[in-house]
Design a protein around this motif. Structure first.
Motif, PDB file in Angstrom:
ATOM      1  N   LYS A 102       0.744  -1.258  -0.066  1.00 54.17           N
ATOM      2  CA  LYS A 102       0.045   0.144  -0.042  1.00 54.17           C
ATOM      3  C   LYS A 102       0.848   1.240  -0.164  1.00 54.17           C
ATOM      4  CE  LYS A 102      -3.874  -2.255   2.386  1.00 54.17           C
ATOM      5  NZ  LYS A 102      -4.762  -2.050   3.582  1.00 54.17           N
ATOM      6  N   GLU A 103       1.795   1.330   0.810  1.00 48.04           N
ATOM      7  CA  GLU A 103       2.938   2.422   0.753  1.00 48.04           C
ATOM      8  C   GLU A 103       3.456   2.738  -0.442  1.00 48.04           C
ATOM      9  OE1 GLU A 103       6.098   4.607   3.704  1.00 48.04           O
ATOM     10  OE2 GLU A 103       6.087   2.338   3.626  1.00 48.04           O
ATOM     11  N   LEU A 104       3.979   1.706  -1.088  1.00 50.21           N
ATOM     12  CA  LEU A 104       4.650   1.768  -2.600  1.00 50.21           C
ATOM     13  C   LEU A 104       3.464   2.021  -3.527  1.00 50.21           C
ATOM     14  CD1 LEU A 104       6.666  -1.682  -2.566  1.00 50.21           C
ATOM     15  CD2 LEU A 104       7.593   0.649  -2.204  1.00 50.21           C
ATOM     16  N   MET A 105       2.228   1.714  -3.394  1.00 50.70           N
ATOM     17  CA  MET A 105       1.174   2.168  -4.411  1.00 50.70           C
ATOM     18  C   MET A 105       0.898   3.497  -4.198  1.00 50.70           C
ATOM     19  SD  MET A 105      -0.984  -1.235  -4.386  1.00 50.70           S
ATOM     20  CE  MET A 105      -2.354  -0.585  -5.313  1.00 50.70           C
ATOM     21  N   ARG A 106       1.131   4.205  -3.025  1.00 49.58           N
ATOM     22  CA  ARG A 106       0.671   5.521  -2.907  1.00 49.58           C
ATOM     23  C   ARG A 106       1.827   6.434  -3.647  1.00 49.58           C
ATOM     24  NH1 ARG A 106      -0.627   4.057   2.536  1.00 49.58           N
ATOM     25  NH2 ARG A 106       1.399   4.655   3.327  1.00 49.58           N
ATOM     26  N   MET A 107       2.919   5.764  -3.895  1.00 49.08           N
ATOM     27  CA  MET A 107       3.926   6.641  -4.676  1.00 49.08           C
ATOM     28  C   MET A 107       4.137   6.408  -6.005  1.00 49.08           C
ATOM     29  SD  MET A 107       5.734   8.052  -2.125  1.00 49.08           S
ATOM     30  CE  MET A 107       4.340   8.191  -1.126  1.00 49.08           C
ATOM     31  N   ILE A 108       2.764   5.811  -6.624  1.00 51.23           N
ATOM     32  CA  ILE A 108       2.718   5.766  -8.120  1.00 51.23           C
ATOM     33  C   ILE A 108       2.393   7.080  -8.689  1.00 51.23           C
ATOM     34  CG2 ILE A 108       1.324   4.558  -9.761  1.00 51.23           C
ATOM     35  CD1 ILE A 108       1.313   2.171  -8.288  1.00 51.23           C
ATOM     36  N   TYR A 109       2.765   7.652  -9.670  1.00 45.47           N
ATOM     37  CA  TYR A 109       2.472   8.884 -10.236  1.00 45.47           C
ATOM     38  C   TYR A 109       2.561   8.549 -11.809  1.00 45.47           C
ATOM     39  CZ  TYR A 109       3.631  10.886  -5.842  1.00 45.47           C
ATOM     40  OH  TYR A 109       3.758  11.481  -4.449  1.00 45.47           O
ATOM     41  N   PRO A 110       1.471   9.137 -12.500  1.00 39.30           N
ATOM     42  CA  PRO A 110       1.298   8.757 -13.810  1.00 39.30           C
ATOM     43  C   PRO A 110       2.731   9.170 -14.474  1.00 39.30           C
ATOM     44  CG  PRO A 110      -0.465  10.087 -12.907  1.00 39.30           C
ATOM     45  CD  PRO A 110       0.475  10.359 -11.981  1.00 39.30           C
ATOM     46  N   SER A 111       3.581   9.908 -14.133  1.00 35.33           N
ATOM     47  CA  SER A 111       4.771  10.418 -14.917  1.00 35.33           C
ATOM     48  C   SER A 111       5.762   9.252 -15.064  1.00 35.33           C
ATOM     49  CB  SER A 111       5.443  11.519 -14.456  1.00 35.33           C
ATOM     50  OG  SER A 111       5.781  11.633 -13.314  1.00 35.33           O
ATOM     51  N   LEU A 112       5.586   8.022 -13.988  1.00 29.38           N
ATOM     52  CA  LEU A 112       6.279   6.915 -13.974  1.00 29.38           C
ATOM     53  C   LEU A 112       6.555   6.133 -15.492  1.00 29.38           C
ATOM     54  CD1 LEU A 112       5.434   5.129 -10.709  1.00 29.38           C
ATOM     55  CD2 LEU A 112       7.519   6.315 -11.145  1.00 29.38           C
ATOM     56  N   VAL A 113       5.530   6.465 -16.316  1.00 27.26           N
ATOM     57  CA  VAL A 113       5.560   5.800 -17.580  1.00 27.26           C
ATOM     58  C   VAL A 113       6.809   6.066 -18.316  1.00 27.26           C
ATOM     59  CG1 VAL A 113       3.091   5.383 -17.726  1.00 27.26           C
ATOM     60  CG2 VAL A 113       4.067   7.516 -18.576  1.00 27.26           C
ATOM     61  N   ASN A 114       7.446   7.290 -18.221  1.00 28.79           N
ATOM     62  CA  ASN A 114       8.572   7.899 -18.882  1.00 28.79           C
ATOM     63  C   ASN A 114       9.654   6.839 -18.633  1.00 28.79           C
ATOM     64  OD1 ASN A 114       7.543  10.427 -20.126  1.00 28.79           O
ATOM     65  ND2 ASN A 114       7.429  10.853 -17.855  1.00 28.79           N
ATOM     66  N   VAL A 115       9.887   5.987 -17.451  1.00 24.40           N
ATOM     67  CA  VAL A 115      10.722   5.032 -17.364  1.00 24.40           C
ATOM     68  C   VAL A 115      10.340   3.742 -18.187  1.00 24.40           C
ATOM     69  CG1 VAL A 115      11.733   3.643 -15.687  1.00 24.40           C
ATOM     70  CG2 VAL A 115      11.165   5.909 -15.010  1.00 24.40           C
ATOM     71  N   GLU A 116       9.273   3.389 -18.365  1.00 25.71           N
ATOM     72  CA  GLU A 116       8.837   2.358 -19.055  1.00 25.71           C
ATOM     73  C   GLU A 116       8.928   2.681 -20.552  1.00 25.71           C
ATOM     74  OE1 GLU A 116       4.749  -0.593 -20.012  1.00 25.71           O
ATOM     75  OE2 GLU A 116       4.833   1.304 -18.759  1.00 25.71           O
ATOM     76  N   MET A 117       8.874   3.820 -21.031  1.00 24.83           N
ATOM     77  CA  MET A 117       8.977   4.165 -22.583  1.00 24.83           C
ATOM     78  C   MET A 117      10.572   4.280 -22.704  1.00 24.83           C
ATOM     79  SD  MET A 117       6.689   7.796 -22.642  1.00 24.83           S
ATOM     80  CE  MET A 117       6.883   7.717 -24.368  1.00 24.83           C
ATOM     81  N   ALA A 118      11.219   4.477 -21.797  1.00 28.08           N
ATOM     82  CA  ALA A 118      12.768   4.331 -21.958  1.00 28.08           C
ATOM     83  C   ALA A 118      13.272   2.932 -22.313  1.00 28.08           C
ATOM     84  CB  ALA A 118      13.611   4.886 -21.079  1.00 28.08           C
ATOM     85  N   VAL A 119      12.524   2.032 -21.488  1.00 28.34           N
ATOM     86  CA  VAL A 119      13.081   0.687 -21.688  1.00 28.34           C
ATOM     87  C   VAL A 119      12.174  -0.010 -22.800  1.00 28.34           C
ATOM     88  CG1 VAL A 119      12.453  -1.634 -20.672  1.00 28.34           C
ATOM     89  CG2 VAL A 119      13.035   0.149 -19.016  1.00 28.34           C
ATOM     90  N   ARG A 120      11.017   0.357 -23.177  1.00 31.37           N
ATOM     91  CA  ARG A 120      10.466   0.177 -24.381  1.00 31.37           C
ATOM     92  C   ARG A 120      11.215   0.519 -25.824  1.00 31.37           C
ATOM     93  NH1 ARG A 120       6.407  -3.763 -24.372  1.00 31.37           N
ATOM     94  NH2 ARG A 120       5.016  -3.435 -22.378  1.00 31.37           N
ATOM     95  N   ALA A 121      11.773   1.753 -25.742  1.00 26.29           N
ATOM     96  CA  ALA A 121      12.793   2.152 -26.762  1.00 26.29           C
ATOM     97  C   ALA A 121      13.825   1.419 -27.013  1.00 26.29           C
ATOM     98  CB  ALA A 121      12.876   3.718 -26.683  1.00 26.29           C
ATOM     99  N   ILE A 122      14.659   0.914 -25.908  1.00 28.55           N
ATOM    100  CA  ILE A 122      15.496   0.067 -26.038  1.00 28.55           C
ATOM    101  C   ILE A 122      15.377  -1.422 -26.663  1.00 28.55           C
ATOM    102  CG2 ILE A 122      17.489  -0.918 -24.634  1.00 28.55           C
ATOM    103  CD1 ILE A 122      17.467   1.394 -22.829  1.00 28.55           C
ATOM    104  N   ALA A 123      14.295  -1.841 -26.034  1.00 25.28           N
ATOM    105  CA  ALA A 123      14.062  -3.185 -26.364  1.00 25.28           C
ATOM    106  C   ALA A 123      13.419  -3.140 -28.137  1.00 25.28           C
ATOM    107  CB  ALA A 123      12.520  -3.561 -25.840  1.00 25.28           C
ATOM    108  N   GLN A 124      12.769  -2.202 -28.518  1.00 25.20           N
ATOM    109  CA  GLN A 124      12.554  -1.911 -30.012  1.00 25.20           C
ATOM    110  C   GLN A 124      13.776  -2.005 -30.731  1.00 25.20           C
ATOM    111  OE1 GLN A 124       9.394  -2.239 -31.370  1.00 25.20           O
ATOM    112  NE2 GLN A 124      10.782  -2.240 -33.144  1.00 25.20           N
ATOM    113  N   ALA A 125      14.780  -1.121 -30.270  1.00 24.56           N
ATOM    114  CA  ALA A 125      16.152  -0.658 -31.113  1.00 24.56           C
ATOM    115  C   ALA A 125      16.770  -2.150 -31.131  1.00 24.56           C
ATOM    116  CB  ALA A 125      16.708   0.281 -30.323  1.00 24.56           C
ATOM    117  N   VAL A 126      16.855  -2.967 -29.957  1.00 28.29           N
ATOM    118  CA  VAL A 126      17.445  -4.310 -30.073  1.00 28.29           C
ATOM    119  C   VAL A 126      16.766  -5.146 -31.102  1.00 28.29           C
ATOM    120  CG1 VAL A 126      17.667  -6.349 -28.799  1.00 28.29           C
ATOM    121  CG2 VAL A 126      18.263  -4.054 -27.598  1.00 28.29           C
ATOM    122  N   ALA A 127      15.264  -5.099 -31.067  1.00 28.77           N
ATOM    123  CA  ALA A 127      14.812  -6.095 -31.662  1.00 28.77           C
ATOM    124  C   ALA A 127      14.918  -5.634 -33.385  1.00 28.77           C
ATOM    125  CB  ALA A 127      13.191  -5.892 -31.755  1.00 28.77           C
ATOM    126  N   ASP A 128      14.900  -4.254 -33.696  1.00 27.06           N
ATOM    127  CA  ASP A 128      15.226  -3.931 -35.183  1.00 27.06           C
ATOM    128  C   ASP A 128      16.732  -4.544 -35.482  1.00 27.06           C
ATOM    129  OD1 ASP A 128      12.896  -2.600 -34.929  1.00 27.06           O
ATOM    130  OD2 ASP A 128      13.619  -0.768 -34.555  1.00 27.06           O
TER     131      ASP A 128
END
Length: 845
Positions: A377-403
């Protein structure tokens, strides 16, 4: 050192090692580095917020004097940043779970930046050591995600660039990082600060908050944000009552004094109700702790940058009602539902997370403090929508590796290199939540910003159109001066900022509205209840300087007429015939037109006058230069001794067609100028507050420059042709004088440029008038006055025999033989003279 100091220093070293050498790791075929400020590491005198007592780190309290240690070190665990690192872990596991890379798997190595540049550089060396060690069992780090703060990203990306390792930031917004010359390996999933600054200016302007405070840190990112904010604020008539720059490092000896000065500025500037802050979260925590002790520091409106707009912990022991209203910009929201489910299912048993020492230590401490409470519960209170910028960075790297690995074996024989991955990242298009993303040419991903409003129990994300009731109904006023009420008028003193003015009683009885002095037409007199009309100034007809210039223009017209009369009276003499008779008259007409254009630059500007003066001058002087160019061409053609070149020149020599073609180019330029951005009268601010200038505004300096440049191009061609014939016979010395006249033109107009740009006041038109007169007089004297002298006072030289003698002397002197090699004997020279006899019998030469 005494024993106590030694123990304190030893404790500090142990704390840094303990907190900042931790890591979270997972094996994989492709390893991604991660850099997160999980601890805010501070080594220096620091105090508890809201108290004058020192606070000390929990790991260094036994066996030494507690008071000393409390003044030496404090490491604060930053739970929201731990959650950010878990987002990276989740994103990597999602890629592997879905099998997006086929038989390849992603791994990670996440380290702690401790919010410190030096610590970040030391910890990210582990990425590079993995790359340089040939015997390392694990694959190399090919890319890294981080850092959060721009100051750290600037340093770390330079270090990683030594091995071409790309760094994708999820929070660094400093505009300097977009410079790919300096930071070729840096990319980011967030927009640069200029976008954020524009949004802040929009908020301030929409609420008429024109008198605000500004707080920032002394870093490259902070200085860049301040510079952009000041620029946009000036364009929107927003002023800063104060600007407080806080040291970047909390261990800086001057921090305490800077915070005190900031508190003093906020509390003493009573009209400042709104403060924009680009500081970091822990700066704001200490600032609030000091500021809220004074009742005058409470109840403000704080506009937070993305540095701390989501960091509610800055309130510490205070409530939001103590601080006032807090809203600001946060990085664009995204879908965090999958990550929320991930945290819900997270195993909170510390023993199952030895590969993630950050999570392990957090869960251990959580278990010690609250054994019966769940950490999810304490961890979930720290979820902010801008966290997706971290996920986007990982997605970009994964796509470049796949290419890159679609047609190669990246697992064993054809392993990837960081440079390959960096190039692929710049081209990759990756998908997330049904949307496509791609880095732009500067390595940025402009996902935009959200507006966040703080409430006592939560953070509320608002629509970017700012139509939330808070924004439409707020009664906060932050202006330097009170509103101008009916019966008053505004008075701005010269030394005051543009946003500040005084209210004085209006002399209008029973006025129903404020009567400010019109800044364009009026100024406030020494009598504090009246506005006086500004004096309109321009170069009027009775001005002594204007009269002198008009006299020279009139003299030029008279001299030109006299020259025309002399030439017509001696039309059949060799001097006139050698001046290309009809073209000569056309040149005299163009000079008269040029002199006549001068009066159009003086007097009270009128719309027709502003349009006519430049066009009249441009066309008339273009005609002058065209005629001179034709004369130069004719002289060179007469003394060109190569028969083949002579034939070509005769075919090309069509004087009236050449003049018409040259004039047509200027006609097109002037027509476009008049049609698209026609010159017009305009008011201009004067250095004298009691005056206003009334001048012709050229409207388009591009068109003005094109007109002058076109004339300059023709003059340059004319100069080049005439310079070639400067050594012709004395009777044909037109080329020499043409060269002089064009030199005079060039010198005048080269000087004109900087003078015209720097002169202010009513005599600005006089600058161009002087240059026009000098250019016209240069042609008149060099082309005609010398010939008039020969016609009137050297009549013996104005005969055909004298002209032929000059040519004979020129040819027999060896000039032709030496220069061209075609007439090396007297017999050949005589033949040349015979062939050229027809020249002296033609009226056009």
């Amino acid at each position: 050192f005494d024993s106590l100091s030694f123990v304190a220093i030893w404790c500090l070293i142990q704390l840094i090692i303990a907190y900042c050498s931790d890591a979270a790791t997972a094996p994989g075929d492709i390893i991604i580095g991660g850099l997160f400020p999980i601890h805010e590491s501070i080594d220096g005198p620091i105090y508890r917020v809201g108290s004058d007592e020192g606070t000390c780190g929990s790991d260094c309290q036994s066996g030494v004097n507690k008071d000393v240690i409390c003044q030496i070190v404090s490491h604060r665990f930053h739970l929201p940043r731990l959650v950010q690192s878990l987002m990276m872990v989740h994103a990597v596991e999602e890629v592997n779970r879905r099998g997006e890379l086929g038989n390849l798997t992603l791994g990670y190595r996440i380290v702690d930046s401790c919010s410190d540049v030096t610590t970040s550089l030391r910890n990210t060396l582990s990425f590079m050591r993995l790359n340089s060690g040939a015997e390392q069992p694990s694959p190399p780090v090919l890319a890294a995600v981080g850092a959060y703060y721009s100051e750290i990203s600037i340093a770390v990306t330079r270090q990683l660039n030594l091995e071409n390792i790309p760094l994708i930031s999820y929070g660094s917004t400093c505009g300097q990082l977009s410079d790919k010359t300096r930071f070729p390996s840096f990319m980011r999933t967030v927009p640069e600060d200029d976008h954020q600054v524009r949004a802040i200016i929009h908020i301030l302007k929409s609420h008429n908050w024109t008198w605000v405070g500004l707080v920032a840190t002394d870093s490259e990112a902070g200085r860049y944000a301040v510079e952009r904010l000041r620029k946009h604020a000036k364009n929107n008539k927003i002023c800063f009552a104060f600007t407080s720059i806080l040291p970047e490092a909390l261990v800086d000896d001057s921090l305490d004094d800077c915070i005190n000065e900031t508190v003093k500025s906020i509390t003493e500037k009573k009209h400042v109700k709104v403060i924009v802050s680009f500081a970091k979260a822990y700066h704001m925590m200490y600032l609030f702790g000091r500021l809220l002790k004074d009742p005058r520091g409470r109840g403000k409106v704080w506009v937070a940058s993305d540095n701390w707009s989501e960091s509610a912990e800055v309130l510490a022991n205070h409530t939001l009602s103590d601080v006032g209203k807090v809203f600001g910009l946060t990085l664009k929201s995204g879908n965090t539902a999958r990550f929320r489910q991930y945290l819900t299912n997270l195993d909170v048993n510390p023993g199952h997370h030895h590969n993630n020492t950050f999570l392990y230590k957090y869960l251990m401490r959580r278990m010690e403090r609250k054994p019966n409470d769940t950490a999810n519960k304490e961890l979930m209170r720290m979820i902010y929508p801008s966290l997706v910028n971290v996920e986007m960075a990982v997605r970009a790297i994964a796509q470049a590796v796949a290419d890159l690995c679609v047609n190669r074996d990246c697992r064993t024989t054809q392993r990837l290199l960081p440079l390959e991955l960096r190039k692929a990242l710049r081209k990759a298009t990756f998908q997330m939540d049904g949307k496509s993303y791609r880095f732009d040419s500067r390595g940025d991903l402009n996902t935009g910003y959200d507006v966040v409003l703080w409430k006592q129990t939560s953070l509320t994300f608002l629509d970017t159109n700012y139509m939330d009731p808070f924004f439409s109904q707020t009664d906060v006023i932050s202006r330097c001066s009170n509103s101008c009420s009916p019966g008053y008028m505004k008075y701005s003193a010269p030394e005051q900022p543009d946003c500040c003015y005084e209210l004085i009683t209006s002399n209008i009885d029973d006025s129903s509205k404020c009567h400010p002095c019109n800044i364009t037409t009026e100024y406030v007199s020494s009598i504090p209840d009246s506005c006086l009309q500004k004096k309109t100034v321009f170069m009027f007809w009775g001005d002594i300087y204007h009269e002198i210039l008009l006299a020279f223009a009139a003299l030029g017209v008279v001299l030109t007429f006299i020259v025309g009369i002399i030439f017509l009276a001696h039309w059949n003499t060799p001097v006139v015939r050698s001046s290309v008779g009809p073209i000569c008259l056309l040149l005299l007409f163009s000079l008269i037109s040029t002199f006549v254009s001068v009066p159009l630059f003086g007097g009270e500007p009128k719309p027709w006058q502003c349009q006519a003066r430049q066009v009249f001058f441009g066309l008339s002087f273009t005609l002058s230069v065209s005629c001179v160019m034709v004369k130069s061409f004719k002289i060179i053609m007469a003394f060109e001794f190569d028969p083949s070149i002579q034939r070509v020149l005769k075919k090309l020599y069509q004087p009236y067609i050449i003049i018409a073609f040259c004039l047509l180019g200027q006609v097109i330029i002037c027509a476009l100028w008049l049609a698209l951005k026609s010159p017009k009268p305009n008011w201009k601010k004067s250095l004298n507050n009691k005056e206003r200038l009334f001048i012709c505004n050229e409207t388009s300096f591009v068109a003005f420059g094109a007109m002058l440049s076109y004339i300059g191009l023709l003059a340059l061609i004319c100069f080049g042709i005439a310079f070639k014939g400067r050594k012709l016979p004395q009777s044909y010395n037109d080329a020499k004088f043409i060269t002089f006249s064009m030199l005079i033109y060039f010198i005048c107009w080269i000087i004109f440029g900087p003078v015209y740009l720097n002169v202010t006041g009513k005599y600005l038109p006089a600058v161009e008038m002087v240059v026009i007169l000098l250019s016209a007089y240069g042609i008149l004297f060099c082309q005609f006055i010398t010939k008039c002298y020969i016609i009137l006072f050297k009549q013996k030289a104005n005969t055909q025999s004298a002209f032929r003698r000059d040519v004979r002397n020129f040819t027999s002197g060896g000039n032709i033989g030496e220069n061209d090699g075609h007439f090396e004997t007297k017999t050949e020279n005589a033949s040349f003279i015979k062939k050229r006899k027809h020249i002296f019998s033609k009226c056009d030469y």
